[in-house]
Design an enzyme around this catalytic site. Structure first.
Site, PDB file in Angstrom:
ATOM      1  N   HIS A  87       0.759  -1.264   0.083  1.00 32.30           N
ATOM      2  CA  HIS A  87       0.091   0.082   0.007  1.00 32.30           C
ATOM      3  C   HIS A  87       1.007   1.291  -0.065  1.00 32.30           C
ATOM      4  CE1 HIS A  87       1.169   0.701   4.220  1.00 32.30           C
ATOM      5  NE2 HIS A  87       0.904  -0.481   4.343  1.00 32.30           N
TER       6      HIS A  87
ATOM      7  N   GLU B  76      -1.906  -7.360   7.805  1.00 33.72           N
ATOM      8  CA  GLU B  76      -0.755  -7.370   8.099  1.00 33.72           C
ATOM      9  C   GLU B  76      -0.767  -8.098   9.768  1.00 33.72           C
ATOM     10  OE1 GLU B  76       2.190  -7.548   8.420  1.00 33.72           O
ATOM     11  OE2 GLU B  76       3.002  -5.293   7.588  1.00 33.72           O
TER      12      GLU B  76
END
Length: 440
Positions: free
Chosen positions: A244, A320
Site C-alpha cells: 500500500h 498485516e
C-alpha cells in the site's frame, strides 16, 4: 474448508560396503516455517544402499502419517531410483525392492504424496541422520533421538534456501537481525543509531532491514526442478504483490499493523496509488484485484481497480501482522519499553510482539493458507494482491524456499511492486521485488 496440512519429508539411506553396515534417516518438516517436526533413524544391519533408502522413505512417511494422516506430503530424496519408482515412471524389478515399495505405498493414499529428486548436497539433514545411525550401529547401539545433531547441519525445509552470508559461523550468519542487535548493543539507549536502524528496519514500521537487490526474471523458462528445466507447465498463476501507499505513520517509521488505528493514505500515499495504477494500466496484465481489509490497502486497491475497470475483493488473510502493544510506536520506543520482548522477536519467528501480537510463524501459516486458497481460485490468472510488508515478504520467502531469517533481508518501499509466478507442479518463481520505477 480449512487448507490441508502439508509436510516435507526428506529421507536417505546408506551402506558402508553396498552391501555392508547400513542405516537410514528421515525428517518431517513444516514447509512454511522450516521447523523440524520429527526425526527418524535406525541401524538396519547389513544391506544395500537401495534397501536403506527405501527403509528411510518408509520411516519418513510413517512419521508424517503419525503427525496427520490426512496431510499432503512432499517427499524429497537424492535417490533417483526411489523417486522414479515411487512416482510410477520406472518399473521395480529387483525382488528386494518390490515389498519395500509396496509397504511405502500403503502408508498414505497415493493422492496425498508427491516425490521430488534433489541433489545430495541438499539432503544433508537426512544424510546426517543415516550416518548417525550407522555410527551407532558400529558401536553396537541403536540411534537415539536425544543424540541427534542433524538439525544443526542443514534443516530439511531450508534445503532450497540461499547460502548464508560469508561472515560469522554457520547457522548464525543468516540471522538478519544480527546487525540490529549489534547496533543496539553498541548504543546505550535511544541514540541516533537506533532510530536510523529503525528507519531501515521499518518503512511504515513494517519493513525489515538488510535490503537485497530487486530481482527480475520475466523471461525465465517455465519451471526449475531438481532434475533441471522441466516440461512446460502452462500459464502460471501470477501474484502481483503491491504494498500500500504511505500513511501518516510511514515517514515517522512507526509500527502499523492490523491491531492499531487503521490509518488512511496520506496525500503522498494517494499520489503513489495513482502512479502505480497508471503503471499497471500500461502493462495491461492484471485480471483481478484483491485487497487486505485494512483501509490503507483498500484505498490503494480502489485507485488501481478504478483505473483498470475492475472491482476490489477483500481478503482477510492478507492483513498485516498485529503488533500488539507496539502499535504506533517507533522501533526505538519499543526497544526502550519492551527490550526483552523485542530481542526475543528478533531472535525467533515463534516470538510474538508484546500484548498478544501475532508471531511471524503464525502469520506464515495464515498467509500460506491464503495463498493456497487464492491459487486454487485463480489458476492461470494474473492477480493483484494489495497488502502489507509482512505478507509480501512471507510470500517471497516461501517462493524462494528461504529460511525465516530471510524476512530480515528484504527491503520493501511504500507502493512497491513484487511478483511471484506459481506453476501447476507446485514450483514458484520470484519475478520482481521492490520495483518503485513507477514512482520516479
Amino acid at each position: 474448508m480449512p487448507s490441508p496440512v502439508r509436510f516435507v519429508v526428506e529421507a536417505d539411506g546408506g551402506s558402508r560396503g553396498n552391501p555392508g553396515p547400513a542405516g537410514y534417516g528421515a525428517v518431517v518438516l513444516d514447509p512454511a516455517t522450516g521447523e523440524t517436526l520429527a526425526e527418524r533413524a535406525e541401524y538396519i544391519g547389513v544391506a544395500t544402499n537401495n534397501v536403506a533408502e527405501y527403509k528411510g522413505l518408509i520411516a519418513g512417511l510413517a512419521a508424517a502419517r503419525d503427525l496427520a494422516s490426512d496431510a499432503q506430503v512432499l517427499v524429497r530424496m537424492d535417490s533417483k531410483l526411489v523417486v522414479e519408482q515411487m512416482s510410477g515412471r520406472w518399473k521395480i524389478k529387483h525382488p528386494d525392492m518390490k515389498p519395500l515399495a509396496a509397504e511405502a505405498a500403503r502408508i498414505l493414499p497415493r493422492a496425498q504424496v508427491t516425490y521430488e529428486w534433489i541433489p545430495r548436497e541438499r539432503n544433508k539433514h537426512a544424510d546426517r541422520l543415516a550416518n548417525e545411525a550407522m555410527d551407532a550401529g558400529k558401536r553396537g547401539e541403536q540411534w537415539e533421538p536425544s543424540a541427534s545433531t542433524a538439525a544443526l547441519d542443514h534443516g530439511a525445509a531450508r534445503a532450497l534456501a540461499t547460502p548464508p552470508a560469508p561472515s560469522g559461523p554457520p547457522g548464525d550468519a543468516a540471522k538478519g537481525a544480527a546487525a540490529v542487535r549489534a547496533a543496539l548493543a553498541a548504543s546505550s539507549g535511544a541514540t541516533s543509531t537506533a532510530p536510523e536502524l529503525a528507519g531501515t528496519l521499518f518503512a511504515d514500521a513494517e519493513a525489515m532491514a538488510d535490503a537485497i537487490e530487486p530481482c527480475l526474471d520475466s523471461d525465465a523458462p517455465a519451471v526449475a526442478t531438481g532434475t533441471g528445466w522441466g516440461p512446460d507447465m502452462g500459464a502460471p498463476a501470477t501474484f502481483v504483490l503491491l504494498r500500500h501507499g504511505e500513511t501518516a505513520l510511514t515517514p515517522q517509521k512507526r509500527f502499523s499493523g492490523s491491531g492499531g488505528s487503521d490509518p488512511e493514505l496520506s496525500p503522498a500515499g494517494l499520489r503513489q496509488a495513482a502512479a502505480v495504477a497508471e503503471s499497471l494500466a500500461a502493462r495491461g496484465t492484471v485480471q483481478t484485484v484483491i485487497s487486505s481489509p485494512l483501509r490503507r490497502c483498500r484505498e490503494t486497491a480502489q485507485a488501481v481497480a478504478v483505473r483498470l475497470g475492475l472491482t476490489v475483493t477483500v481478503e482477510d488473510g492478507l492483513r498485516e501482522v498485529d503488533f500488539g502493544a507496539w502499535e504506533g510506536l517507533t522501533f526505538a520506543e519499543v526497544q526502550q519499553r519492551f527490550p526483552a520482548d523485542l530481542q526475543a522477536w528478533l531472535d525467533s519467528p515463534k516470538a510474538a510482539p508484546t500484548g498478544g501480537g501475532e508471531s511471524f510463524m503464525a502469520a506464515t501459516r495464515r498467509i500460506s493458507a491464503t495463498r493456497d486458497r487464492l491459487l486454487s481460485a485463480h489458476a492461470g490468472r494474473t492477480v493483484l494482491l494489495v497488502t502489507h510488508v509482512t505478507p509480501v515478504k512471507i510470500l517471497v520467502r516461501l517462493a524462494l524456499g528461504a529460511p525465516p531469517e530471510a524476512l530480515f533481508r528484504m527491503e520493501l518501499s511504500a507502493a512497491s511492486l513484487s511478483a511471484v509466478a506459481y506453476y501447476a507442479d507446485g514450483n514458484a518463481s520470484v519475478r520482481l521485488l521492490n520495483d518503485t520505477s513507477h514512482l520516479r
